[in-house]
Motif scaffolding. Structure first.
Motif, PDB file in Angstrom:
ATOM      1  N   GLY A  69       0.602  -1.455  -0.153  1.00 27.76           N
ATOM      2  CA  GLY A  69      -0.125   0.102   0.159  1.00 27.76           C
ATOM      3  C   GLY A  69       0.577   1.256   0.204  1.00 27.76           C
ATOM      4  O   GLY A  69       2.289   1.173  -0.127  1.00 27.76           O
ATOM      5  N   ALA A  70       0.394   2.661   0.294  1.00 32.56           N
ATOM      6  CA  ALA A  70       1.195   3.542   0.042  1.00 32.56           C
ATOM      7  C   ALA A  70       1.673   3.964   1.195  1.00 32.56           C
ATOM      8  O   ALA A  70       2.303   4.869   1.340  1.00 32.56           O
ATOM      9  N   LEU A  71       1.471   3.512   2.485  1.00 31.87           N
ATOM     10  CA  LEU A  71       1.822   3.544   3.540  1.00 31.87           C
ATOM     11  C   LEU A  71       4.016   3.026   3.072  1.00 31.87           C
ATOM     12  O   LEU A  71       4.470   3.057   4.577  1.00 31.87           O
ATOM     13  N   GLU A  72       3.592   1.856   2.488  1.00 38.62           N
ATOM     14  CA  GLU A  72       5.182   0.393   1.792  1.00 38.62           C
ATOM     15  C   GLU A  72       5.665   1.489   1.781  1.00 38.62           C
ATOM     16  O   GLU A  72       6.988   1.328   1.008  1.00 38.62           O
ATOM     17  N   VAL A  73       5.351   2.505   0.917  1.00 36.96           N
ATOM     18  CA  VAL A  73       6.176   3.092  -0.343  1.00 36.96           C
ATOM     19  C   VAL A  73       7.455   3.949   0.208  1.00 36.96           C
ATOM     20  O   VAL A  73       8.752   3.155  -0.550  1.00 36.96           O
ATOM     21  N   PRO A  74       7.256   4.875   0.821  1.00 36.48           N
ATOM     22  CA  PRO A  74       8.563   5.814   1.359  1.00 36.48           C
ATOM     23  C   PRO A  74       8.680   4.439   1.974  1.00 36.48           C
ATOM     24  O   PRO A  74      10.330   4.888   2.084  1.00 36.48           O
ATOM     25  N   ALA A  75       8.896   3.561   3.307  1.00 36.73           N
ATOM     26  CA  ALA A  75       9.798   2.544   3.819  1.00 36.73           C
ATOM     27  C   ALA A  75      10.305   1.745   2.617  1.00 36.73           C
ATOM     28  O   ALA A  75      11.534   1.026   2.805  1.00 36.73           O
ATOM     29  N   ALA A  76       9.710   1.903   1.126  1.00 36.26           N
ATOM     30  CA  ALA A  76      10.412   0.454   0.316  1.00 36.26           C
ATOM     31  C   ALA A  76      11.353   1.425  -0.292  1.00 36.26           C
ATOM     32  O   ALA A  76      12.879   1.102  -0.610  1.00 36.26           O
ATOM     33  N   ILE A  77      11.255   2.981  -0.248  1.00 37.63           N
ATOM     34  CA  ILE A  77      12.344   4.144  -1.131  1.00 37.63           C
ATOM     35  C   ILE A  77      13.170   3.748  -0.374  1.00 37.63           C
ATOM     36  O   ILE A  77      14.980   3.907  -0.176  1.00 37.63           O
ATOM     37  N   ALA A 134      21.170  -0.227  -1.916  1.00 37.54           N
ATOM     38  CA  ALA A 134      21.059  -0.177  -3.371  1.00 37.54           C
ATOM     39  C   ALA A 134      21.629   1.041  -3.799  1.00 37.54           C
ATOM     40  O   ALA A 134      21.553   2.048  -3.367  1.00 37.54           O
ATOM     41  N   ASN A 135      22.149   0.973  -5.101  1.00 32.39           N
ATOM     42  CA  ASN A 135      22.599   1.664  -6.033  1.00 32.39           C
ATOM     43  C   ASN A 135      21.445   2.416  -6.718  1.00 32.39           C
ATOM     44  O   ASN A 135      22.318   2.207  -8.307  1.00 32.39           O
ATOM     45  N   PHE A 136      20.497   2.986  -6.636  1.00 34.31           N
ATOM     46  CA  PHE A 136      19.603   3.690  -7.684  1.00 34.31           C
ATOM     47  C   PHE A 136      19.755   5.563  -7.681  1.00 34.31           C
ATOM     48  O   PHE A 136      20.131   5.807  -6.004  1.00 34.31           O
ATOM     49  N   ASP A 137      20.052   5.781  -8.692  1.00 35.79           N
ATOM     50  CA  ASP A 137      20.372   7.787  -8.362  1.00 35.79           C
ATOM     51  C   ASP A 137      18.969   7.741  -8.336  1.00 35.79           C
ATOM     52  O   ASP A 137      18.835   9.247  -7.311  1.00 35.79           O
ATOM     53  N   GLY A 138      17.826   7.166  -8.609  1.00 38.20           N
ATOM     54  CA  GLY A 138      16.395   8.631  -8.382  1.00 38.20           C
ATOM     55  C   GLY A 138      15.272   7.383  -7.590  1.00 38.20           C
ATOM     56  O   GLY A 138      15.372   6.385  -8.258  1.00 38.20           O
ATOM     57  N   PHE A 139      14.489   7.974  -7.606  1.00 37.63           N
ATOM     58  CA  PHE A 139      13.176   6.949  -6.967  1.00 37.63           C
ATOM     59  C   PHE A 139      11.407   7.598  -7.714  1.00 37.63           C
ATOM     60  O   PHE A 139      12.151   8.528  -7.597  1.00 37.63           O
ATOM     61  N   VAL A 140      10.887   6.310  -8.410  1.00 38.38           N
ATOM     62  CA  VAL A 140      10.045   6.817  -8.225  1.00 38.38           C
ATOM     63  C   VAL A 140       8.823   6.372  -7.621  1.00 38.38           C
ATOM     64  O   VAL A 140       8.579   5.280  -7.837  1.00 38.38           O
ATOM     65  N   ALA A 183      15.439   0.815  -0.531  1.00 41.66           N
ATOM     66  CA  ALA A 183      17.044   0.974  -1.615  1.00 41.66           C
ATOM     67  C   ALA A 183      17.975   1.861  -1.395  1.00 41.66           C
ATOM     68  O   ALA A 183      18.439   1.836  -1.594  1.00 41.66           O
ATOM     69  N   TRP A 184      16.973   3.326  -1.331  1.00 38.28           N
ATOM     70  CA  TRP A 184      18.152   4.718  -0.888  1.00 38.28           C
ATOM     71  C   TRP A 184      19.634   4.295  -0.181  1.00 38.28           C
ATOM     72  O   TRP A 184      20.494   4.677   0.086  1.00 38.28           O
ATOM     73  N   CYS A 218      17.391  12.227  -1.579  1.00 36.06           N
ATOM     74  CA  CYS A 218      16.440  11.311  -1.937  1.00 36.06           C
ATOM     75  C   CYS A 218      16.001  12.149  -3.242  1.00 36.06           C
ATOM     76  O   CYS A 218      15.430  12.366  -2.702  1.00 36.06           O
ATOM     77  N   CYS A 219      16.971  11.451  -4.230  1.00 36.55           N
ATOM     78  CA  CYS A 219      16.131  12.351  -5.970  1.00 36.55           C
ATOM     79  C   CYS A 219      15.255  11.302  -5.826  1.00 36.55           C
ATOM     80  O   CYS A 219      14.744  10.004  -5.996  1.00 36.55           O
ATOM     81  N   LEU A 220      13.512  11.867  -5.753  1.00 38.12           N
ATOM     82  CA  LEU A 220      12.062  11.024  -6.019  1.00 38.12           C
ATOM     83  C   LEU A 220      10.855  12.461  -6.226  1.00 38.12           C
ATOM     84  O   LEU A 220      11.235  13.342  -6.348  1.00 38.12           O
ATOM     85  N   GLY A 221      10.114  11.656  -6.959  1.00 38.62           N
ATOM     86  CA  GLY A 221       9.237  12.368  -7.812  1.00 38.62           C
ATOM     87  C   GLY A 221       7.530  11.171  -7.285  1.00 38.62           C
ATOM     88  O   GLY A 221       7.655   9.838  -6.983  1.00 38.62           O
ATOM     89  N   ASN A 222       6.881  12.065  -6.439  1.00 37.91           N
ATOM     90  CA  ASN A 222       5.587  11.793  -6.007  1.00 37.91           C
ATOM     91  C   ASN A 222       4.503  11.314  -6.539  1.00 37.91           C
ATOM     92  O   ASN A 222       4.553  12.765  -6.934  1.00 37.91           O
TER      93      ASN A 222
END
Length: 177
Positions: free
Chosen positions: A57-65, A72-78, A68-69, A110-114
């Protein structure tokens, strides 16, 4: 607002491909699929690549990002998902807390788009996910923040106290305990 127009920044260009993680809460699968398609297309248009994970769900999205931030080795997140108002105040909790979590991550660098939609009904969600391409807009936001971060360079280092006995490198090439 009749006749209102919206300006959209052109996508940034990168010297080397960037990699983004798309994190989606697919509670409303049809809406999620449209958001994902828009995000993927925008990332690919900018020459980037993506990976995709789903969370409950939407509440878990910030926790997962956040995980990963850090790991893991990602430049950004959506961040993608959809919250539709129901009969209880749970809507307010989910909207506010998922948004707050994402905002706190972005304020830490953290580079992310909501792209988590918060709407009154399914019809509003379908318009925003489809013809308004909010998934693509969220990916574009993340790409612009990645470009800014690359422009300004890496973080300058930790702020605060250093452990006893740790040495630091000085600009003149020397070291200080």
């Amino acid at each position: 607002m009749a006749g209102a127009s919206h300006y959209t920044l052109p996508l940034p260009r990168f010297d080397k491909p960037v990699k983004l993680l798309i994190v989606v809460a697919p509670y409303y699968r049809d809406i999620a699929d449209d958001l994902i398609a828009g995000a993927k297309a925008t990332i690919e248009e900018a020459g980037g690549s993506w990976d995709l994970i789903e969370v409950p769900g939407a509440l878990e999205v910030p926790a997962a990002i956040s995980q990963a931030w850090r790991m893991a080795n990602f430049d950004g997140f959506v961040a993608l998902g959809c919250v539709i108002r129901g009969e209880t105040t749970h809507y307010d909790t989910v909207c506010n807390d998922s948004s707050r979590g994402l905002t706190l991550l972005s304020l830490q660098g953290c580079c992310l788009g909501n792209g988590i939609l918060t709407v009154e009904n399914h019809e509003q969600a379908a318009v925003r996910a489809g013809e308004q391409d909010k998934g693509g807009g969220a990916a574009a936001a993340a790409l612009h923040l990645i470009a800014l971060q690359q422009r300004w360079g890496k973080p300058k280092g930790a702020v605060g106290f250093r452990p006893l006995g740790e040495t630091i490198q000085l600009a003149d090439g020397g070291a200080k305990a």
